[in-house]
Design a protein around this motif. Structure first.
Motif, mmCIF file in Angstrom:
data_model
loop_
_atom_site.group_PDB
_atom_site.id
_atom_site.type_symbol
_atom_site.label_atom_id
_atom_site.label_comp_id
_atom_site.label_asym_id
_atom_site.label_seq_id
_atom_site.Cartn_x
_atom_site.Cartn_y
_atom_site.Cartn_z
ATOM 1 N N LYS A 1 43.255 52.673 67.146
ATOM 2 C CA LYS A 1 42.776 51.403 67.685
ATOM 3 C C LYS A 1 41.248 51.285 67.666
ATOM 4 O O LYS A 1 40.644 50.614 68.504
ATOM 5 C CB LYS A 1 43.327 51.156 69.082
ATOM 6 N N LYS A 2 40.622 51.934 66.675
ATOM 7 C CA LYS A 2 39.183 51.811 66.499
ATOM 8 C C LYS A 2 38.855 50.586 65.660
ATOM 9 O O LYS A 2 37.752 50.053 65.750
ATOM 10 C CB LYS A 2 38.614 53.069 65.845
ATOM 11 N N ILE A 3 39.808 50.171 64.843
ATOM 12 C CA ILE A 3 39.677 48.937 64.070
ATOM 13 C C ILE A 3 41.018 48.210 64.113
ATOM 14 O O ILE A 3 42.050 48.806 64.417
ATOM 15 C CB ILE A 3 39.255 49.181 62.596
ATOM 16 N N LYS A 4 40.971 46.924 63.796
ATOM 17 C CA LYS A 4 42.194 46.131 63.766
ATOM 18 C C LYS A 4 42.744 46.101 62.343
ATOM 19 O O LYS A 4 41.981 46.129 61.368
ATOM 20 C CB LYS A 4 41.925 44.707 64.227
ATOM 21 N N LYS A 5 44.057 46.006 62.263
ATOM 22 C CA LYS A 5 44.688 45.865 60.957
ATOM 23 C C LYS A 5 44.366 44.475 60.434
ATOM 24 O O LYS A 5 44.473 43.483 61.159
ATOM 25 C CB LYS A 5 46.202 46.053 61.074
ATOM 26 N N SER A 6 43.918 44.407 59.200
ATOM 27 C CA SER A 6 43.542 43.116 58.633
ATOM 28 C C SER A 6 44.583 42.634 57.635
ATOM 29 O O SER A 6 45.334 43.423 57.060
ATOM 30 C CB SER A 6 42.172 43.219 57.953
ATOM 31 N N LYS A 7 44.590 41.338 57.447
ATOM 32 C CA LYS A 7 45.504 40.725 56.497
ATOM 33 C C LYS A 7 45.057 41.111 55.083
ATOM 34 O O LYS A 7 43.891 40.949 54.733
ATOM 35 C CB LYS A 7 45.461 39.204 56.667
ATOM 36 N N PRO A 8 45.974 41.646 54.280
ATOM 37 C CA PRO A 8 45.573 42.058 52.931
ATOM 38 C C PRO A 8 45.204 40.858 52.059
ATOM 39 O O PRO A 8 45.796 39.784 52.171
ATOM 40 C CB PRO A 8 46.798 42.790 52.383
ATOM 41 N N LEU A 9 44.224 41.057 51.221
ATOM 42 C CA LEU A 9 43.830 40.032 50.251
ATOM 43 C C LEU A 9 44.675 40.196 48.992
ATOM 44 O O LEU A 9 45.208 41.276 48.734
ATOM 45 C CB LEU A 9 42.346 40.175 49.913
ATOM 46 N N PRO A 10 44.769 39.151 48.180
ATOM 47 C CA PRO A 10 45.555 39.288 46.943
ATOM 48 C C PRO A 10 44.946 40.338 46.014
ATOM 49 O O PRO A 10 43.746 40.623 46.070
ATOM 50 C CB PRO A 10 45.469 37.899 46.306
ATOM 51 N N GLU A 11 45.793 40.913 45.171
ATOM 52 C CA GLU A 11 45.323 41.871 44.168
ATOM 53 C C GLU A 11 44.297 41.199 43.267
ATOM 54 O O GLU A 11 44.346 39.994 43.040
ATOM 55 C CB GLU A 11 46.506 42.365 43.320
ATOM 56 N N ILE A 12 43.389 41.969 42.738
ATOM 57 C CA ILE A 12 42.377 41.446 41.821
ATOM 58 C C ILE A 12 43.051 41.158 40.483
ATOM 59 O O ILE A 12 43.731 42.019 39.918
ATOM 60 C CB ILE A 12 41.223 42.452 41.648
ATOM 61 N N THR A 13 42.869 39.945 39.997
ATOM 62 C CA THR A 13 43.503 39.543 38.735
ATOM 63 C C THR A 13 42.588 39.879 37.557
ATOM 64 O O THR A 13 41.385 40.082 37.716
ATOM 65 C CB THR A 13 43.778 38.026 38.725
ATOM 66 N N ASP A 14 43.170 39.925 36.368
ATOM 67 C CA ASP A 14 42.377 40.183 35.163
ATOM 68 C C ASP A 14 41.295 39.118 34.986
ATOM 69 O O ASP A 14 40.204 39.417 34.501
ATOM 70 C CB ASP A 14 43.286 40.232 33.922
ATOM 71 N N ALA A 15 41.579 37.890 35.402
ATOM 72 C CA ALA A 15 40.606 36.809 35.261
ATOM 73 C C ALA A 15 39.362 37.051 36.127
ATOM 74 O O ALA A 15 38.285 36.558 35.818
ATOM 75 C CB ALA A 15 41.248 35.473 35.632
ATOM 76 N N GLU A 16 39.504 37.814 37.210
ATOM 77 C CA GLU A 16 38.379 38.105 38.092
ATOM 78 C C GLU A 16 37.507 39.255 37.589
ATOM 79 O O GLU A 16 36.392 39.429 38.059
ATOM 80 C CB GLU A 16 38.886 38.482 39.490
ATOM 81 N N LYS A 17 38.025 40.049 36.673
ATOM 82 C CA LYS A 17 37.307 41.232 36.197
ATOM 83 C C LYS A 17 36.303 40.836 35.123
ATOM 84 O O LYS A 17 36.696 40.403 34.044
ATOM 85 C CB LYS A 17 38.294 42.260 35.665
ATOM 86 N N PRO A 18 35.008 40.999 35.399
ATOM 87 C CA PRO A 18 33.994 40.530 34.455
ATOM 88 C C PRO A 18 33.788 41.434 33.234
ATOM 89 O O PRO A 18 33.194 41.017 32.254
ATOM 90 C CB PRO A 18 32.719 40.485 35.300
ATOM 91 N N PHE A 19 34.258 42.690 33.316
ATOM 92 C CA PHE A 19 34.093 43.616 32.203
ATOM 93 C C PHE A 19 35.076 44.770 32.365
ATOM 94 O O PHE A 19 35.680 44.947 33.419
ATOM 95 C CB PHE A 19 32.655 44.147 32.116
ATOM 96 N N ASP A 20 35.241 45.546 31.303
ATOM 97 C CA ASP A 20 36.102 46.721 31.350
ATOM 98 C C ASP A 20 35.372 47.865 32.035
ATOM 99 O O ASP A 20 34.146 47.976 31.956
ATOM 100 C CB ASP A 20 36.500 47.150 29.938
ATOM 101 N N ILE A 21 36.136 48.708 32.700
ATOM 102 C CA ILE A 21 35.575 49.882 33.367
ATOM 103 C C ILE A 21 36.315 51.118 32.867
ATOM 104 O O ILE A 21 37.408 51.004 32.294
ATOM 105 C CB ILE A 21 35.678 49.753 34.905
ATOM 106 N N PRO A 22 35.753 52.313 33.078
ATOM 107 C CA PRO A 22 36.437 53.530 32.650
ATOM 108 C C PRO A 22 37.827 53.652 33.283
ATOM 109 O O PRO A 22 38.078 53.126 34.375
ATOM 110 C CB PRO A 22 35.514 54.651 33.138
#
Length: 177
Positions: A47-68
């Motif tokens: 109870k040091k932090i509250k459980k937060s509502k999860p955000l949607p998964e990151i979509t390919d359209a949001e990814k600005p470049f490829d990563i390793p």
């Protein structure tokens, strides 16, 4: 190529994981994220932090470049917690007399690291504020300077913040509220 273009190019390569070779012995982002999630679960259970509502998964359209392959795209909210500060009452002189506690404002966020604020508040004033530990990332979120700059600094000494600043603390064993 001018100096600013070179700096931008180097930063972009670093962000994309192309500046240095990736080493398997350093582990993967998946492993690190598993540790962070376990720590977050522990903090929720205690109870040091509250459980937060999860955000949607990151979509390919949001990814600005490829990563390793060993890296992962994540939302900052999944790595730590944001919080805000406030200003102790100016109507109470003792809040501002004999100050010994750092109280960081947007005027302080001018270097990469912060050890001392321009304004110090009393211990009594600090009791009503959150004290942020060393390693907390501070960012200016309310100021005219945001039209041209996004000031960010890392705390090298504990301190409190005013309402123009957001603090970001990564979930780890030293996380405190």
């Amino acid at each position: 190529m001018n100096a600013q273009d070179l700096k931008s190019s180097i930063l972009q390569r670093a962000i994309e994981g192309k500046l240095v070779p990736q080493r398997k012995e350093e582990g993967t982002a998946k492993e690190l994220l598993a540790e962070i999630r376990a720590e977050k679960s522990r903090l929720i259970k205690e109870k040091k932090i509250k459980k937060s509502k999860p955000l949607p998964e990151i979509t390919d359209a949001e990814k600005p470049f490829d990563i390793p392959d060993s890296w992962e795209w994540v939302r900052l909210k999944d790595l730590g917690q944001f919080s805000s500060g406030k200003t102790p009452s100016k109507q109470v002189p003792s809040n501002w007399e004999n100050g010994i506690v750092n109280w960081f404002t947007s005027k302080d966020i001018k270097s990469d690291y912060l050890s001392k604020s321009q304004i110090l508040i009393s211990e009594e004033a600090a009791k009503g504020l959150q004290l942020y530990p060393v390693g907390t990332l501070l960012m200016v979120v309310r100021s005219g300077i945001l039209k041209r700059l996004f000031p960010v600094s890392l705390l090298k000494a504990p301190g409190t913040i005013n309402q123009d600043i957001k603090a970001f603390q990564i979930y780890d064993d030293g996380f405190t509220i």
